[in-house]
Write an enzyme that holds these catalytic residues in place. Structure first.
Site, PDB file in Angstrom:
ATOM      1  N   GLU A  67      -1.391  -6.207 -23.619  1.00 15.38           N
ATOM      2  CA  GLU A  67      -1.791  -7.225 -24.588  1.00 15.38           C
ATOM      3  C   GLU A  67      -0.749  -7.359 -25.702  1.00 15.38           C
ATOM      4  O   GLU A  67      -0.414  -8.466 -26.129  1.00 15.38           O
ATOM      5  CB  GLU A  67      -3.155  -6.872 -25.197  1.00 15.38           C
ATOM      6  CG  GLU A  67      -4.305  -6.911 -24.203  1.00 15.38           C
ATOM      7  CD  GLU A  67      -4.570  -5.559 -23.555  1.00 15.38           C
ATOM      8  OE1 GLU A  67      -5.715  -5.308 -23.176  1.00 15.38           O
ATOM      9  OE2 GLU A  67      -3.605  -4.751 -23.410  1.00 15.38           O
ATOM     10  N   ARG A 199       3.585   4.249  -0.757  1.00 15.21           N
ATOM     11  CA  ARG A 199       4.092   5.501  -1.338  1.00 15.21           C
ATOM     12  C   ARG A 199       4.649   5.275  -2.744  1.00 15.21           C
ATOM     13  O   ARG A 199       4.529   6.146  -3.606  1.00 15.21           O
ATOM     14  CB  ARG A 199       5.188   6.090  -0.451  1.00 15.21           C
ATOM     15  CG  ARG A 199       4.709   6.719   0.839  1.00 15.21           C
ATOM     16  CD  ARG A 199       5.890   7.253   1.626  1.00 15.21           C
ATOM     17  NE  ARG A 199       5.490   7.921   2.856  1.00 15.21           N
ATOM     18  CZ  ARG A 199       6.341   8.469   3.706  1.00 15.21           C
ATOM     19  NH1 ARG A 199       7.653   8.419   3.456  1.00 15.21           N
ATOM     20  NH2 ARG A 199       5.905   9.071   4.800  1.00 15.21           N
TER      21      ARG A 199
END
Length: 381
Positions: A67, A199
């Protein structure tokens, strides 16, 4: 749903404008997937008059929240704008100040939230504060996709354990290797490439000692064939420490991809030999079957802030996690091949009646190259 979610386009052919902006916020969040522990992945876009004026994602613990990055980028254009966040904005002082106050100070008019935060320190408080201060809040925009993204964080923050995903590559008759142990390759290039992408998005990979001896895996994330910047912790479970020191895992130590061997064996010579290769060795007390307790292993990894554990084999490990109910997801790749004989993918106790079978919930399926991918969750008994 699987934390390795299926694309939004597969589940929703047409997105509304609100959903489209939230999908862009999800794309922002995924840029740091696997690198934010012990924090969640969050992406934000700020929209003014249909135009994106700010965007951001949380890169790592201690770094600015998504934000804040997006608000800084938007500047004065944030006033009266819409903010789209994949996760409920925080309303508490942690390593960084609360995002709700920054949103209020910037004059944001509306906030669209993907999903609520399961963290007890947030859990609805962010939404309540914004509404109490006159900000319109719309919740549950692309909720499932946003929740899937942070499934590991939600498990970690509420149960203090990693989310456990079993990744299996098997033939159509359920084999992961021939009877002689040959397993290269069960699945095709597309499925293997997807695994390398996964991964790069988890905190740790786990294999058993038999897999190290038989397959000699490197266990690094190599999407596109090159080692990714983010590498998971590579964990080997070995009760005996009968591990080849010349294995790829031990030959080349990578500073961003450490290796941890967990064992019940206290043989000093074996332990020191591994440590001489730069490998960390952790001795845990045995479980009921004299092997490493999987529950203790998960506690050990949680203490290291491992939120998402990818188990890649072998059959004994898969069976142990399933029998003990310590798994959350199974990602099963089925190759269009038949062996007739070979190593089954899970070493499970035999069931004499179909009614006693371990239930699973099918959460998604797709074709990946020449193979099929099936995503399962734990079913209800």
């Amino acid at each position: 749903m699987s934390p390795f979610s299926f694309s939004i386009d597969q589940t929703r052919q047409t997105l509304s404008e609100v959903e489209r902006f939230m999908a862009l916020a999800l794309s922002e969040a995924r840029q740091a997937e696997g690198r934010t522990r012990p924090n969640p992945c969050v992406g934000v876009v700020i929209v003014q008059g249909g135009e994106i004026v700010g965007r951001g994602f949380h890169a790592r613990a201690g770094a600015p929240h998504a934000e804040i990055i997006a608000l800084r980028q938007a500047g004065a254009r944030a006033r009266g704008a819409d903010l789209y966040s994949t996760l409920e904005p925080c309303d508490h002082q942690g390593r960084t100040p609360p995002c709700t106050q920054a949103i209020l100070d910037a004059g944001i008019a509306r906030v669209f939230v993907g999903c609520a935060d399961a963290n007890p320190r947030v859990s609805g408080r962010g939404i309540e504060r914004l509404r109490a201060n006159g900000v319109e809040v719309v919740c549950d925009v692309l909720r499932q996709a946003c929740a899937d993204l942070n499934a590991p964080f939600f498990k970690f923050i509420t149960q203090h354990r990693p989310l456990v995903t079993l990744k299996v590559a098997a033939t159509a008759d359920g084999k992961i290797a021939t009877r002689s142990g040959d397993s290269r390759w069960v699945t095709g290039k597309a499925a293997r490439a997807l695994t390398h992408d996964w991964r790069a998005r988890v905190d740790a990979i786990l294999v058993g000692g038999n897999t190290v001896r038989r397959d000699d895996p490197e266990l690094t994330a190599r999407p596109g064939g090159a080692r990714a910047e983010h590498q998971p912790l590579r964990v080997v479970l070995s009760a005996s420490l009968d591990l080849p020191l010349e294995a790829k895992l031990f030959r080349e130590q990578l500073p961003n991809a450490p290796v941890l061997v967990v064992t019940t064996c206290e043989d000093r010579a074996s332990i020191e030999a591994l440590r001489g290769r730069g490998v960390e060795v952790q001795v845990l007390g045995p479980g009921a079957d004299a092997r490493v307790s999987l529950a203790d292993l998960l506690d050990l990894l949680a203490a290291r802030d491992v939120m998402h554990l990818l188990v890649e084999g072998g059959a004994g490990l898969f069976g142990g996690f399933i029998e003990q109910g310590l798994f959350d997801r199974i990602e099963l790749f089925i190759a269009p091949k038949l062996l007739g004989d070979g190593l089954s993918w899970a070493a499970l106790a035999p069931r004499d009646a179909m009614s006693t079978a371990i239930p699973l919930e099918l959460e998604g399926m797709e074709r990946v190259g020449e193979d099929a991918r099936l995503a399962f969750g734990r079913g209800c008994v």
